[in-house]
Design a protein around this motif. Structure first.
Motif, PDB file in Angstrom:
ATOM      1  N   PHE A   1       0.853  -1.177   0.000  1.00 29.12           N
ATOM      2  CA  PHE A   1       0.000   0.000   0.000  1.00 29.12           C
ATOM      3  C   PHE A   1       0.889   1.226   0.000  1.00 29.12           C
ATOM      4  N   ASP A   2       0.708   2.121  -0.981  1.00 34.39           N
ATOM      5  CA  ASP A   2       1.601   3.275  -1.125  1.00 34.39           C
ATOM      6  C   ASP A   2       0.776   4.491  -1.535  1.00 34.39           C
ATOM      7  N   LEU A   3       0.556   5.417  -0.603  1.00 39.84           N
ATOM      8  CA  LEU A   3      -0.236   6.608  -0.887  1.00 39.84           C
ATOM      9  C   LEU A   3       0.500   7.616  -1.757  1.00 39.84           C
ATOM     10  N   SER A   4       1.762   7.390  -2.040  1.00 35.87           N
ATOM     11  CA  SER A   4       2.518   8.345  -2.848  1.00 35.87           C
ATOM     12  C   SER A   4       2.404   8.089  -4.350  1.00 35.87           C
ATOM     13  N   ILE A   5       1.777   6.986  -4.755  1.00 35.71           N
ATOM     14  CA  ILE A   5       1.634   6.698  -6.182  1.00 35.71           C
ATOM     15  C   ILE A   5       0.650   7.686  -6.799  1.00 35.71           C
ATOM     16  N   VAL A   6       1.077   8.316  -7.844  1.00 35.58           N
ATOM     17  CA  VAL A   6       0.230   9.255  -8.572  1.00 35.58           C
ATOM     18  C   VAL A   6       0.326   8.904 -10.044  1.00 35.58           C
ATOM     19  N   ARG A   7      -0.807   8.647 -10.662  1.00 35.16           N
ATOM     20  CA  ARG A   7      -0.845   8.447 -12.114  1.00 35.16           C
ATOM     21  C   ARG A   7      -1.039   9.827 -12.732  1.00 35.16           C
ATOM     22  N   GLY A   8      -0.391  10.124 -13.802  1.00 34.77           N
ATOM     23  CA  GLY A   8      -0.367  11.469 -14.363  1.00 34.77           C
ATOM     24  C   GLY A   8      -1.563  11.862 -15.198  1.00 34.77           C
ATOM     25  N   LEU A   9      -2.645  11.140 -15.144  1.00 34.59           N
ATOM     26  CA  LEU A   9      -3.801  11.469 -15.964  1.00 34.59           C
ATOM     27  C   LEU A   9      -4.967  11.894 -15.086  1.00 34.59           C
ATOM     28  N   ALA A  10      -5.572  13.024 -15.408  1.00 31.58           N
ATOM     29  CA  ALA A  10      -6.590  13.644 -14.552  1.00 31.58           C
ATOM     30  C   ALA A  10      -7.904  12.884 -14.514  1.00 31.58           C
ATOM     31  N   TYR A  11      -8.119  11.945 -15.409  1.00 26.29           N
ATOM     32  CA  TYR A  11      -9.410  11.254 -15.407  1.00 26.29           C
ATOM     33  C   TYR A  11      -9.527  10.151 -14.372  1.00 26.29           C
ATOM     34  N   TYR A  12      -8.459   9.827 -13.658  1.00 26.95           N
ATOM     35  CA  TYR A  12      -8.570   8.825 -12.593  1.00 26.95           C
ATOM     36  C   TYR A  12      -9.413   9.377 -11.456  1.00 26.95           C
ATOM     37  N   THR A  13     -10.322   8.558 -10.937  1.00 27.29           N
ATOM     38  CA  THR A  13     -11.255   9.014  -9.901  1.00 27.29           C
ATOM     39  C   THR A  13     -11.148   8.214  -8.615  1.00 27.29           C
ATOM     40  N   GLY A  14     -10.364   7.185  -8.606  1.00 25.80           N
ATOM     41  CA  GLY A  14     -10.277   6.345  -7.408  1.00 25.80           C
ATOM     42  C   GLY A  14      -8.885   5.759  -7.293  1.00 25.80           C
ATOM     43  N   ILE A  15      -8.843   4.526  -6.876  1.00 22.38           N
ATOM     44  CA  ILE A  15      -7.578   3.858  -6.645  1.00 22.38           C
ATOM     45  C   ILE A  15      -6.744   3.814  -7.936  1.00 22.38           C
ATOM     46  N   VAL A  16      -5.460   4.026  -7.775  1.00 18.57           N
ATOM     47  CA  VAL A  16      -4.514   3.837  -8.873  1.00 18.57           C
ATOM     48  C   VAL A  16      -3.493   2.801  -8.415  1.00 18.57           C
TER      49      VAL A  16
ATOM     50  N   ALA B   1       3.277  -2.187 -15.585  1.00 17.12           N
ATOM     51  CA  ALA B   1       1.937  -1.733 -15.942  1.00 17.12           C
ATOM     52  C   ALA B   1       1.431  -0.821 -14.844  1.00 17.12           C
ATOM     53  N   GLY B   2       0.454  -0.008 -15.166  1.00 17.27           N
ATOM     54  CA  GLY B   2      -0.160   0.866 -14.182  1.00 17.27           C
ATOM     55  C   GLY B   2      -1.545   1.273 -14.652  1.00 17.27           C
ATOM     56  N   GLY B   3      -2.403   1.570 -13.707  1.00 21.49           N
ATOM     57  CA  GLY B   3      -3.754   1.966 -14.080  1.00 21.49           C
ATOM     58  C   GLY B   3      -4.563   2.359 -12.884  1.00 21.49           C
ATOM     59  N   GLY B   4      -5.861   2.324 -13.030  1.00 21.81           N
ATOM     60  CA  GLY B   4      -6.737   2.675 -11.931  1.00 21.81           C
ATOM     61  C   GLY B   4      -8.173   2.822 -12.370  1.00 21.81           C
ATOM     62  N   ARG B   5      -8.976   3.447 -11.453  1.00 22.39           N
ATOM     63  CA  ARG B   5     -10.406   3.673 -11.697  1.00 22.39           C
ATOM     64  C   ARG B   5     -10.577   4.988 -12.437  1.00 22.39           C
ATOM     65  N   TYR B   6     -11.509   5.013 -13.366  1.00 22.61           N
ATOM     66  CA  TYR B   6     -11.932   6.270 -13.985  1.00 22.61           C
ATOM     67  C   TYR B   6     -13.429   6.179 -14.253  1.00 22.61           C
ATOM     68  N   ASP B   7     -14.160   6.540 -13.202  1.00 23.79           N
ATOM     69  CA  ASP B   7     -15.607   6.326 -13.204  1.00 23.79           C
ATOM     70  C   ASP B   7     -16.373   7.248 -14.139  1.00 23.79           C
ATOM     71  N   ARG B   8     -15.881   8.431 -14.435  1.00 23.33           N
ATOM     72  CA  ARG B   8     -16.645   9.379 -15.249  1.00 23.33           C
ATOM     73  C   ARG B   8     -16.045   9.595 -16.638  1.00 23.33           C
TER      74      ARG B   8
ATOM     75  N   HIS C   1     -17.715  11.618 -20.138  1.00 25.33           N
ATOM     76  CA  HIS C   1     -17.112  12.807 -20.748  1.00 25.33           C
ATOM     77  C   HIS C   1     -16.930  12.643 -22.251  1.00 25.33           C
ATOM     78  N   LEU C   2     -16.764  11.426 -22.709  1.00 28.13           N
ATOM     79  CA  LEU C   2     -16.465  11.175 -24.121  1.00 28.13           C
ATOM     80  C   LEU C   2     -17.670  10.719 -24.934  1.00 28.13           C
ATOM     81  N   THR C   3     -18.654  10.118 -24.272  1.00 26.86           N
ATOM     82  CA  THR C   3     -19.825   9.561 -24.971  1.00 26.86           C
ATOM     83  C   THR C   3     -21.071   9.860 -24.164  1.00 26.86           C
ATOM     84  N   ASP C   4     -22.184   9.319 -24.581  1.00 27.23           N
ATOM     85  CA  ASP C   4     -23.407   9.471 -23.800  1.00 27.23           C
ATOM     86  C   ASP C   4     -23.621   8.297 -22.839  1.00 27.23           C
ATOM     87  N   VAL C   5     -22.598   7.476 -22.661  1.00 29.28           N
ATOM     88  CA  VAL C   5     -22.658   6.332 -21.757  1.00 29.28           C
ATOM     89  C   VAL C   5     -21.975   6.707 -20.443  1.00 29.28           C
TER      90      VAL C   5
END
Length: 178
Positions: free
Chosen positions: A11-26, A40-47, A51-55
């Motif tokens: 568990f590391d709270l210092s991990i930051v993914r450089g993309l603003a669309y992440y909304t939760g855990i990375v 590899a790296g990734g995370g949640r992007y709930d919205r 932003h890109l479609t009507d879904v």
């Protein structure tokens, strides 16, 4: 812990993914030795989809580093061979044999063999160079004499040994000279 994965997680709270669309855990994935950058790296992007479609659908995703993965596989000697190889390269002595070449190529491919030929034709020497560059194990030569006699010449590229076979013998069996 219940799954026995705790020794592989940190568990590391210092991990930051450089993309603003992440909304939760990375998260980031590293090799066990930890010698390389993140594989590899990734995370949640709930919205993001909203932003890109009507879904509006929550999502999770990741990206994988091909260079890092290649280094990891190389270090572990797990990279597959990338040498180009094929069973046959079919050479036409002249454009008059094009139909015979295409027929044999089709037949060999249908029998499960890997086969190529020169789309642009050219001299026999040029076609042999293409066969060598493609990693062909054997070159099949079809010229006017071979067509007239109902045979093809087959040259083993590693030994230089040649044999004359009918197209049926070549397509339907494993030649003895290999």
């Amino acid at each position: 812990r219940a799954l026995g994965l705790d020794e592989f997680l940190r568990f590391d709270l210092s991990i930051v993914r450089g993309l603003a669309y992440y909304t939760g855990i990375v998260w980031e994935l590293f090799d066990v030795a930890g010698d390389l950058r993140a594989v590899a790296g990734g995370g949640r992007y709930d919205r993001l989809l909203a932003h890109l479609t009507d879904v509006d659908l929550p999502a999770l995703g990741f990206g994988m580093g091909d260079v890092v993965l290649r280094e990891l596989l190389s270090d572990k000697e797990l990279l597959p061979s990338t040498d180009r190889t094929m069973d046959f390269f079919v050479v036409a002595v002249s454009d008059d044999q094009r139909e015979a070449v295409l027929s044999l190529v089709s037949r060999l491919r249908a029998s499960g063999r890997s086969v190529d030929y020169s789309l642009s034709g050219g001299g026999v020497g040029k076609q042999f160079k293409a066969a060598s560059a493609a990693g062909a194990a054997r070159v099949v030569v079809i010229g006017p004499d071979e067509v007239a006699r109902g045979v093809v010449k087959v040259r083993d590229m590693s030994t230089g040994q040649e044999a004359e076979l009918t197209a049926d013998e070549l397509a339907d069996s494993t030649p003895q000279y290999t």
